[in-house]
Write a protein that holds these residues in place. Sequence first.
Motif, PDB file in Angstrom:
ATOM      1  N   LEU A  19       0.832  -1.198   0.000  1.00  0.00           N
ATOM      2  CA  LEU A  19       0.000   0.000   0.000  1.00  0.00           C
ATOM      3  C   LEU A  19       0.870   1.253   0.000  1.00  0.00           C
ATOM      4  CD1 LEU A  19      -2.701  -1.083   2.611  1.00  0.00           C
ATOM      5  CD2 LEU A  19      -2.527  -1.625   0.173  1.00  0.00           C
ATOM      6  N   GLY A  20       0.596   2.144  -0.954  1.00  0.00           N
ATOM      7  CA  GLY A  20       1.469   3.295  -1.158  1.00  0.00           C
ATOM      8  C   GLY A  20       2.716   2.870  -1.896  1.00  0.00           C
ATOM      9  N   CYS A  21       2.527   2.024  -2.929  1.00  0.00           N
ATOM     10  CA  CYS A  21       3.660   1.368  -3.601  1.00  0.00           C
ATOM     11  C   CYS A  21       4.515   2.335  -4.399  1.00  0.00           C
ATOM     12  CB  CYS A  21       3.142   0.272  -4.528  1.00  0.00           C
ATOM     13  SG  CYS A  21       2.130   0.879  -5.914  1.00  0.00           S
ATOM     14  N   SER A  22       3.960   3.491  -4.803  1.00  0.00           N
ATOM     15  CA  SER A  22       4.678   4.429  -5.652  1.00  0.00           C
ATOM     16  C   SER A  22       5.051   3.747  -6.965  1.00  0.00           C
ATOM     17  CB  SER A  22       5.910   4.967  -4.925  1.00  0.00           C
ATOM     18  OG  SER A  22       6.575   5.936  -5.694  1.00  0.00           O
ATOM     19  N   SER A  23       6.122   4.221  -7.618  1.00  0.00           N
ATOM     20  CA  SER A  23       6.621   3.562  -8.825  1.00  0.00           C
ATOM     21  C   SER A  23       8.126   3.741  -8.881  1.00  0.00           C
ATOM     22  CB  SER A  23       5.971   4.145 -10.083  1.00  0.00           C
ATOM     23  OG  SER A  23       6.192   5.537 -10.163  1.00  0.00           O
ATOM     24  N   GLY A  24       8.823   2.732  -9.372  1.00  0.00           N
ATOM     25  CA  GLY A  24      10.278   2.781  -9.396  1.00  0.00           C
ATOM     26  C   GLY A  24      10.881   1.568  -8.725  1.00  0.00           C
ATOM     27  N   PRO A  25      12.184   1.583  -8.496  1.00  0.00           N
ATOM     28  CA  PRO A  25      12.882   0.409  -7.967  1.00  0.00           C
ATOM     29  C   PRO A  25      12.425  -0.009  -6.579  1.00  0.00           C
ATOM     30  CG  PRO A  25      14.329   2.331  -7.968  1.00  0.00           C
ATOM     31  CD  PRO A  25      13.113   2.711  -8.748  1.00  0.00           C
ATOM     32  N   ASN A  26      12.013   0.945  -5.734  1.00  0.00           N
ATOM     33  CA  ASN A  26      11.570   0.588  -4.392  1.00  0.00           C
ATOM     34  C   ASN A  26      10.328  -0.289  -4.416  1.00  0.00           C
ATOM     35  OD1 ASN A  26      13.654   2.107  -3.394  1.00  0.00           O
ATOM     36  ND2 ASN A  26      12.399   3.840  -2.781  1.00  0.00           N
ATOM     37  N   THR A  27       9.500  -0.117  -5.438  1.00  0.00           N
ATOM     38  CA  THR A  27       8.274  -0.909  -5.560  1.00  0.00           C
ATOM     39  C   THR A  27       8.591  -2.392  -5.640  1.00  0.00           C
ATOM     40  OG1 THR A  27       7.181   0.928  -6.698  1.00  0.00           O
ATOM     41  CG2 THR A  27       6.200  -1.261  -6.952  1.00  0.00           C
ATOM     42  N   SER A  52      -3.637   8.493  -9.215  1.00  0.00           N
ATOM     43  CA  SER A  52      -2.673   9.303  -9.963  1.00  0.00           C
ATOM     44  C   SER A  52      -1.288   8.669 -10.038  1.00  0.00           C
ATOM     45  CB  SER A  52      -2.560  10.697  -9.329  1.00  0.00           C
ATOM     46  OG  SER A  52      -2.258  10.594  -7.948  1.00  0.00           O
ATOM     47  N   ASN A  53      -1.071   7.575  -9.306  1.00  0.00           N
ATOM     48  CA  ASN A  53       0.224   6.886  -9.372  1.00  0.00           C
ATOM     49  C   ASN A  53       0.480   6.359 -10.785  1.00  0.00           C
ATOM     50  OD1 ASN A  53       2.594   5.749  -8.051  1.00  0.00           O
ATOM     51  ND2 ASN A  53       1.648   3.755  -8.414  1.00  0.00           N
ATOM     52  N   ASP A  54       1.751   6.268 -11.160  1.00  0.00           N
ATOM     53  CA  ASP A  54       2.099   5.827 -12.511  1.00  0.00           C
ATOM     54  C   ASP A  54       2.159   4.301 -12.568  1.00  0.00           C
ATOM     55  OD1 ASP A  54       2.851   5.814 -15.162  1.00  0.00           O
ATOM     56  OD2 ASP A  54       4.969   6.038 -14.697  1.00  0.00           O
ATOM     57  N   PHE A  55       0.986   3.672 -12.587  1.00  0.00           N
ATOM     58  CA  PHE A  55       0.927   2.222 -12.693  1.00  0.00           C
ATOM     59  C   PHE A  55       1.450   1.737 -14.042  1.00  0.00           C
ATOM     60  CE2 PHE A  55      -2.283   3.073  -9.416  1.00  0.00           C
ATOM     61  CZ  PHE A  55      -1.922   2.145  -8.457  1.00  0.00           C
ATOM     62  N   ASN A  56       1.329   2.557 -15.077  1.00  0.00           N
ATOM     63  CA  ASN A  56       1.804   2.139 -16.399  1.00  0.00           C
ATOM     64  C   ASN A  56       3.292   1.829 -16.395  1.00  0.00           C
ATOM     65  OD1 ASN A  56      -0.661   2.273 -17.686  1.00  0.00           O
ATOM     66  ND2 ASN A  56      -0.415   4.411 -18.288  1.00  0.00           N
ATOM     67  N   SER A  57       4.089   2.661 -15.727  1.00  0.00           N
ATOM     68  CA  SER A  57       5.532   2.411 -15.714  1.00  0.00           C
ATOM     69  C   SER A  57       5.863   1.154 -14.917  1.00  0.00           C
ATOM     70  CB  SER A  57       6.295   3.622 -15.153  1.00  0.00           C
ATOM     71  OG  SER A  57       6.090   3.749 -13.764  1.00  0.00           O
ATOM     72  N   ILE A  58       5.074   0.878 -13.872  1.00  0.00           N
ATOM     73  CA  ILE A  58       5.281  -0.349 -13.095  1.00  0.00           C
ATOM     74  C   ILE A  58       5.106  -1.569 -13.987  1.00  0.00           C
ATOM     75  CG2 ILE A  58       4.362  -1.802 -11.239  1.00  0.00           C
ATOM     76  CD1 ILE A  58       3.621   0.725  -9.722  1.00  0.00           C
ATOM     77  N   PHE A  59       4.012  -1.588 -14.730  1.00  0.00           N
ATOM     78  CA  PHE A  59       3.714  -2.782 -15.516  1.00  0.00           C
ATOM     79  C   PHE A  59       4.515  -2.846 -16.815  1.00  0.00           C
ATOM     80  CE2 PHE A  59       0.191  -2.681 -12.568  1.00  0.00           C
ATOM     81  CZ  PHE A  59       0.105  -4.017 -12.211  1.00  0.00           C
ATOM     82  N   PHE A  71       1.342 -13.600  -9.902  1.00  0.00           N
ATOM     83  CA  PHE A  71       0.318 -12.797 -10.558  1.00  0.00           C
ATOM     84  C   PHE A  71       0.343 -11.399  -9.949  1.00  0.00           C
ATOM     85  CE2 PHE A  71      -0.920 -17.222 -10.456  1.00  0.00           C
ATOM     86  CZ  PHE A  71      -1.238 -17.481 -11.789  1.00  0.00           C
ATOM     87  N   PHE A  72       0.221 -10.381 -10.797  1.00  0.00           N
ATOM     88  CA  PHE A  72       0.354  -9.004 -10.343  1.00  0.00           C
ATOM     89  C   PHE A  72      -0.864  -8.182 -10.755  1.00  0.00           C
ATOM     90  CE2 PHE A  72       4.748  -9.252  -8.968  1.00  0.00           C
ATOM     91  CZ  PHE A  72       5.230 -10.336  -9.694  1.00  0.00           C
ATOM     92  N   ALA A  73      -1.271  -7.280  -9.867  1.00  0.00           N
ATOM     93  CA  ALA A  73      -2.416  -6.417 -10.155  1.00  0.00           C
ATOM     94  C   ALA A  73      -2.156  -5.025  -9.584  1.00  0.00           C
ATOM     95  CB  ALA A  73      -3.693  -6.998  -9.553  1.00  0.00           C
ATOM     96  N   GLY A  74      -2.697  -4.017 -10.232  1.00  0.00           N
ATOM     97  CA  GLY A  74      -2.628  -2.649  -9.740  1.00  0.00           C
ATOM     98  C   GLY A  74      -3.976  -2.240  -9.176  1.00  0.00           C
ATOM     99  N   VAL A  75      -3.981  -1.651  -7.992  1.00  0.00           N
ATOM    100  CA  VAL A  75      -5.227  -1.243  -7.336  1.00  0.00           C
ATOM    101  C   VAL A  75      -5.132   0.238  -6.989  1.00  0.00           C
ATOM    102  CG1 VAL A  75      -6.789  -1.641  -5.398  1.00  0.00           C
ATOM    103  CG2 VAL A  75      -5.510  -3.558  -6.388  1.00  0.00           C
ATOM    104  N   GLY A  76      -5.899   1.052  -7.688  1.00  0.00           N
ATOM    105  CA  GLY A  76      -5.886   2.490  -7.437  1.00  0.00           C
ATOM    106  C   GLY A  76      -6.940   2.891  -6.423  1.00  0.00           C
ATOM    107  N   GLY A  77      -6.547   3.625  -5.403  1.00  0.00           N
ATOM    108  CA  GLY A  77      -7.493   4.077  -4.392  1.00  0.00           C
ATOM    109  C   GLY A  77      -6.783   4.432  -3.101  1.00  0.00           C
TER     110      GLY A  77
END
Length: 461
Positions: free
Chosen positions: A164-172, A206-213, A235-241
């Motif tokens: 939760l609060g995954c952000s985007s980038g290497p830390n994710t 508003s997080n950049d889920f596109n760059s994650i995937f 299996f991976f999923a993005g959850v915005g909220g």
Amino acid sequence: MRDLTAPRSAAATRVTSRNTQSIPLKKNINPIWRVWTIVIDWKLPKRCLQSVSKVFAFQNLDHRLKVHFSNEIDNTSIFSDNKPFPKTPKLDDETVCRPNVNHESYNPMTMVISQYSTYAVFASYANNSLSQKSIILCTKPTREEAITDVYKSLCPETISIADLGCSSGPNTFLVVFDTIRAVEKLRKMTGNPSPEYVVHFSDLPSNDFNSIFRSLPRCVEDFKKEMGDGFGHCFFAGVGGSFYGRLFPSKSLHFVHSSNSLHWLSQIPKGSEENKDNICITASTPPNVIKAYCEQFESDFSIFLKSRSEELVTGGRMVLYFMGRKSESPKPTHGALKFMVLLAKVLKDLVTKGLVEEEKLNSFNLPIYAPSLKEVKMIVEKEGLFSINVLEGFTHDYSEPLKDAKTITNTMRAGAESLVVSHFGGGIVDQVFNKYEEMIGECMTEFVKEDFFIIVSLTKI
């Protein structure tokens, strides 16, 4: 049959404070906040390129802005070193969007570009998240204890993990893969088959889920090679909220993780406009404003606990770490809020120059609250939904990742710029952070580059 059926021993509750030195990082990245890369991968007519160019010029953007256009007719490079950009750019860990910024709300250039089916990679949050990475590494033992406890006690054939609060980038990916490694290490020792893994990356919409995937297939492929034969499916999923509310079905999660997020409140507390000349809790903050912040945190954290209690299975674990304070007094003495106090001074300087209205400054407050260990313990016990396995505070030294005024300014800008822009508008943002860097340079020795964090590990009752 799995042989990990022994009952889980109750972990002792620890309410302590410890000092933690900054962990050396393998990469020595010099963060440059103001490098924006706009990639257009279409057959665009020249007039489109000229239109976008005019928008950039009108915005008077920093000279480090790089814009690359790639199409089959020619390669046009504006404000750059005239080197053509690859037709299909490869998004690495350093080229990701900074999360939680709705650029469309204030920057017309994104609206112009979006008309031509493009994607934009904005100011890199990853380049300014080294301090967050060092905190994640510090808390690794607590995460490993929690996830292995889940595996030993519940023996699930599928492990469901939420960041939760995954952000985007290497830390994710760092957190998720470390969590899975801990399980795989244990199951190999016992000769059990690998479970399947379901990973939920969750953050604000508003997080950049596109760059994650985009980055995910390459990262997963490398990780599978590291894990070797017998590694289970992932299996991976993005959850915005917002995590201040339900995000997942009932009893669907085994492990929840959240890093550097829960000190951000769901909203600015009512009555905070009385906190004049401040943008956060300081020594001069009125008692009623402090009380409002405290009550807002209690309400938010209670909602968070209730929501996760519904979503976790019985015996599921949760590891959270966020900014806190050492003393019971809400008056801050730790490093991060001192840097925020400096941001208030910068804004007051702009008021004296007539660039910002005083009313605007007085109504600007950051939705951040740093609780004490006692407050966190009280809320958890009051809700009665989780048992406490670990509750600790540790002082984290930022001296290594935050070496100079520019690095500190970049880090502050990555986290606070969207709030400044949404309240004051985008016209002053460069002046704000240029002045911030100047003032930081003048008083660098006066700032203590350390902060106090709370880590709490919980078990769903």
